[in-house]
Design a protein around this motif. Structure first.
Motif, short mmCIF file in Angstrom:
data_model
loop_
_atom_site.label_atom_id
_atom_site.label_comp_id
_atom_site.label_asym_id
_atom_site.label_seq_id
_atom_site.Cartn_x
_atom_site.Cartn_y
_atom_site.Cartn_z
N TYR A 118 11.14 -17.80 -13.62
CA TYR A 118 10.54 -17.18 -12.44
C TYR A 118 9.40 -16.27 -12.86
N ASN A 119 8.56 -15.97 -11.90
CA ASN A 119 7.38 -15.14 -12.13
C ASN A 119 7.77 -13.67 -12.02
N GLN A 120 7.83 -12.98 -13.15
CA GLN A 120 8.23 -11.58 -13.17
C GLN A 120 7.04 -10.63 -13.15
N SER A 121 5.82 -11.17 -13.10
CA SER A 121 4.66 -10.29 -13.02
C SER A 121 4.64 -9.54 -11.69
N TYR A 122 5.24 -10.12 -10.65
CA TYR A 122 5.48 -9.42 -9.39
C TYR A 122 6.93 -8.94 -9.44
N PHE A 123 7.12 -7.67 -9.79
CA PHE A 123 8.44 -7.19 -10.20
C PHE A 123 9.49 -7.35 -9.10
N SER A 124 9.21 -6.85 -7.90
CA SER A 124 10.22 -6.88 -6.84
C SER A 124 10.52 -8.31 -6.39
N VAL A 125 9.47 -9.13 -6.26
CA VAL A 125 9.66 -10.53 -5.88
C VAL A 125 10.41 -11.27 -6.98
N GLY A 126 10.06 -10.99 -8.23
CA GLY A 126 10.75 -11.64 -9.35
C GLY A 126 12.22 -11.32 -9.38
N ASN A 127 12.58 -10.06 -9.14
CA ASN A 127 14.00 -9.69 -9.11
C ASN A 127 14.74 -10.36 -7.97
N SER A 128 14.12 -10.39 -6.79
CA SER A 128 14.77 -11.00 -5.63
C SER A 128 15.00 -12.49 -5.85
N SER A 130 14.99 -14.26 -8.70
CA SER A 130 15.87 -14.59 -9.82
C SER A 130 17.33 -14.45 -9.43
N SER A 131 17.65 -13.37 -8.71
CA SER A 131 19.03 -13.17 -8.26
C SER A 131 19.46 -14.28 -7.31
N ALA A 132 18.56 -14.66 -6.40
CA ALA A 132 18.90 -15.69 -5.42
C ALA A 132 19.09 -17.05 -6.09
N MET A 133 18.22 -17.40 -7.04
CA MET A 133 18.35 -18.69 -7.73
C MET A 133 19.61 -18.73 -8.58
N LEU A 134 19.91 -17.64 -9.26
CA LEU A 134 21.12 -17.59 -10.08
C LEU A 134 22.37 -17.71 -9.22
N LEU A 135 22.39 -16.98 -8.11
CA LEU A 135 23.55 -17.03 -7.22
C LEU A 135 23.74 -18.42 -6.64
N SER A 136 22.67 -19.05 -6.19
CA SER A 136 22.77 -20.39 -5.61
C SER A 136 23.25 -21.39 -6.65
N THR A 137 22.74 -21.29 -7.87
CA THR A 137 23.14 -22.23 -8.92
C THR A 137 24.61 -22.08 -9.28
N LEU A 138 25.07 -20.84 -9.43
CA LEU A 138 26.48 -20.60 -9.77
C LEU A 138 27.41 -21.05 -8.65
N GLN A 139 27.02 -20.77 -7.41
CA GLN A 139 27.84 -21.20 -6.28
C GLN A 139 27.92 -22.72 -6.21
N ALA A 140 26.79 -23.36 -6.47
CA ALA A 140 26.77 -24.83 -6.43
C ALA A 140 27.64 -25.42 -7.52
N MET A 141 27.60 -24.85 -8.72
CA MET A 141 28.40 -25.35 -9.83
C MET A 141 29.90 -25.11 -9.58
N ALA A 142 30.23 -23.95 -9.01
CA ALA A 142 31.63 -23.68 -8.69
C ALA A 142 32.13 -24.62 -7.60
N ASP A 143 31.29 -24.85 -6.59
CA ASP A 143 31.68 -25.76 -5.52
C ASP A 143 31.84 -27.19 -6.04
N PHE A 144 30.94 -27.61 -6.93
CA PHE A 144 31.03 -28.95 -7.51
C PHE A 144 32.32 -29.10 -8.32
N SER A 145 32.67 -28.07 -9.09
CA SER A 145 33.90 -28.13 -9.90
C SER A 145 35.13 -28.28 -9.03
N GLY A 146 35.19 -27.52 -7.94
CA GLY A 146 36.39 -27.53 -7.12
C GLY A 146 36.51 -28.71 -6.19
#
Length: 376
Positions: A118-128, A130-146
């Motif tokens: 992700y583009n971290q040169s825009y600090f607030s947008v980068g944080n938002s 990155s958190s959203a992409m990580l959360l979506s990926t982890l939720q998707a992997m957990a849902d796929f496992s179950g």
């Protein structure tokens, strides 16, 4: 005292540009930032998904990313070059890379090698994002496992699983309106206040009207009345902005509202007397505005509310502790957001009062000197 205030109000009515600085400029600042942060935080930030696996897992990650309101899946491509090109052109803010064989490695309890950039040169947008992409990926992997894998491989087993509860406090949604606006509006208004006070005092020196401004029997009251006029005006604008934020937008005060209002009065008073001191000491408006730009303009950056001071250099910590904005920001956070006990917030309040008293005495000293020279 009232005669001095009335004289200053007449000055503002006669000089339209000065009047604009205490009316239109604060109103524009409040309108601008209220509109800028009204949405809360950025939503539907464009990302790309580099799907080189073309599997059920990758489709699950895409689906969960689309369900996240912070993200907008701009494109799905198997090409890393395409994603990098879009990222460099700022058409997307980040991407999720799902390499070939990710699902197979995942079900074998190996590293799926899924990565997020992700583009971290825009600090607030980068944080938002990155958190959203990580959360979506982890939720998707957990849902796929179950639901997609384990459900078809092993019989139902009611076994307890460990849970970790994460609770963001005071602003769980990372709402920018409640995170940035309460700091940015006072920071800009106190800078406007400094400019107005400095210019008003500078005009007295420029046109040699010091004797009309003060006399030997009311020196102290003349100093108070001139500054008091601008302090009340900018307190009024700050209270109007707080009414909007609390009553209209619903960001209620967790602690004591009265303590915040009292702190604001001493906060603006401290900066008003600082500006008066600098102008009377230098007798040069250009130098005074330069000092105000450095001293007042750096308040937001050095107060520790947007940039941390934990591991900052010694000079940075020193500078943070010699500006009145730092104790005010601390008190505002404690009373507006956290709801701390009053005994905790009395320390920054007393610090503001000390700033105010010190610069009032220094300004009085320089005013006596200027008046003595004007009388001779």
């Amino acid at each position: 005292m009232f005669a001095g205030i009335w004289r200053e109000l007449n000055y503002l009515l006669r000089h339209k540009w000065d009047l604009c600085l205490v009316t239109l400029a604060p109103a524009f600042v409040i309108l601008l930032f209220s509109s800028m942060f009204a949405q809360g935080k950025p939503d539907h930030l464009p990302i790309a998904i580099v799907d080189q696996d073309q599997s059920a897992l990758s489709r699950n990650i895409t689906q969960f990313s689309r369900l996240n309101h912070t993200l907008h899946v701009e494109t799905i491509t198997p090409s890393m070059d395409e994603a990098e090109r879009l990222l460099n052109q700022t058409q997307i803010w980040g991407y999720i890379h799902i390499p070939a064989g990710a699902e197979q490695r995942f079900v074998q309890a190996k590293d799926a090698e899924i990565s997020i950039a992700y583009n971290q040169s825009y600090f607030s947008v980068g944080n938002s994002i990155s958190s959203a992409m990580l959360l979506s990926t982890l939720q998707a992997m957990a849902d796929f496992s179950g639901h997609n894998y384990l459900e078809n491989k092993i019989p139902y087993l009611d076994a307890p699983t460990p849970n970790v509860k994460i609770s963001p406090l005071f602003n769980p949604g990372l709402n920018y309106e409640f995170y940035l606006e309460p700091y940015m509006v006072p920071a800009i208004l106190h800078l406007l206040l400094c400019c107005c006070v400095a210019f008003s005092v500078g005009q007295e020196l420029k046109f040699a009207t010091t004797r009309q401004w003060v006399n030997s029997s009311s020196l102290f009251r003349a100093l108070i009345s001139k500054n008091f006029t601008y302090i009340l005006i900018f307190c009024f604008w700050t209270w109007a902005w707080m009414f909007w934020l609390i009553e209209v937008r619903g960001w209620f005060v967790q602690g004591s509202l009265w303590l915040i209002l009292i702190a604001q009065f001493f906060f603006f008073s401290a900066y008003a007397f600082i500006s008066t001191t600098v102008v009377l000491a230098t007798r040069d408006l250009a130098k005074s505005f330069g000092f105000i730009a450095v001293y007042g303009g750096s308040s937001l950056s050095f107060a520790g509310v947007t940039l941390p001071l934990n591991n900052a250099p010694m000079f940075t910590k020193f500078w943070a502790n010699i500006i009145p904005y730092t104790p005010y920001a601390k008190l505002q956070t404690e009373q507006w957001v956290i709801g701390s006990p009053l005994s905790i917030s009395f320390i920054p309040l007393i610090t503001l009062i000390i700033y105010c008293g010190f610069y009032l005495m220094v300004a009085y000293f320089f005013l006596r000197k200027v008046f003595a020279e004007a009388s001779t």
